[in-house]
Design an enzyme around this catalytic site. Structure first.
Site, PDB file in Angstrom:
ATOM      1  N   GLY A  80       0.825  -1.203   0.000  1.00 11.14           N
ATOM      2  CA  GLY A  80       0.000   0.000   0.000  1.00 11.14           C
ATOM      3  C   GLY A  80       0.853   1.243   0.000  1.00 11.14           C
ATOM      4  O   GLY A  80       1.974   1.247   0.517  1.00 11.14           O
ATOM      5  N   ASP A  81       0.320   2.303  -0.607  1.00 12.59           N
ATOM      6  CA  ASP A  81       1.005   3.585  -0.541  1.00 12.59           C
ATOM      7  C   ASP A  81       0.004   4.704  -0.755  1.00 12.59           C
ATOM      8  O   ASP A  81      -1.134   4.474  -1.167  1.00 12.59           O
ATOM      9  CB  ASP A  81       2.134   3.691  -1.565  1.00 12.59           C
ATOM     10  N   GLN A  82       0.468   5.932  -0.466  1.00 13.70           N
ATOM     11  CA  GLN A  82      -0.415   7.089  -0.490  1.00 13.70           C
ATOM     12  C   GLN A  82       0.333   8.302  -1.028  1.00 13.70           C
ATOM     13  O   GLN A  82       1.525   8.458  -0.784  1.00 13.70           O
ATOM     14  CB  GLN A  82      -0.919   7.361   0.922  1.00 13.70           C
TER      15      GLN A  82
END
Length: 204
Positions: A80-82
């Site tokens: 996951g990343d943002q």
């Protein structure tokens, strides 16, 4: 004591305590292992190539998951990343308190967008991904408030883009939030849980 509903643990390709807490609170047994990637280089090359923030978030999540997928066979690997964008500028995690204060001054009184991506690998292959976004409007912040907020929040602000954690003291910074709460924290959790149910990792 945590209660897990999963038939098998998943591997979270991230050192993010927030993502791990979200998954474990939802009954997902997690083994977290940071996938070492050069995030700054990926962001710079992505911007140079004309990629949009959600595309970069997905690329980072994909790279993290794929790196551990080369190491593990059997478990589902979740990356996951943002990305945070405001008026065309991409914000990274602040490097120190002064940088955090600068981020808050730049975001003060403006609306920004958070893009959160999740990618899943299984047995060496990418099997699923999802991207979501949320928009947040920060109220106008005085310098005095910024100082008091940073005093209270401490080093926790250094672990998140924008220098806030909306699930805690960061709620004081905003007067309008539109979007999924889990997405804001860095993981589109509900679609991921749906996928894990389809794959029978979670009971339906």
């Amino acid at each position: 004591m945590s209660v897990f509903l999963t038939s098998e643990p998943i591997i979270l390709a991230s050192a993010s305590p927030s993502r791990r807490r979200m998954l474990e609170a939802a009954g997902v047994e997690v083994h977290a292992e940071a996938a070492r990637v050069d995030e700054e280089e990926i962001k710079l090359s992505g911007k140079a190539a004309g990629m949009k923030p959600p595309e970069v978030a997905e690329a980072l999540a994909d790279l993290k998951a794929s790196k551990l997928a080369r190491k593990y066979t059997g478990p589902y690997i979740v990356g996951g990343d943002q990305m945070l964008e405001c008026d065309g500028h991409w914000f990274d995690k602040p490097v120190d308190r002064a940088d955090a204060a600068n981020h808050l001054r730049r975001l003060s009184g403006r609306t920004h967008t958070l893009y959160s991506a999740v990618v899943v690998f299984h047995n060496g292959a990418r099997v699923w991904h999802h991207i979501d976004h949320a928009t947040l409007t920060m109220r106008s912040l005085s310098d005095d408030f910024i100082d008091r907020y940073l005093d209270a929040a401490g080093d926790a602000v250094l672990s998140c883009a924008g220098s806030y954690q909306v699930e805690g003291l960061g709620a004081q910074l905003f007067n309008k939030v539109k979007g999924d709460h889990f997405t804001i924290q860095g993981l589109p959790l509900l679609p991921l849980l749906d996928f894990l149910r389809v794959r029978k990792v979670l009971p339906a």
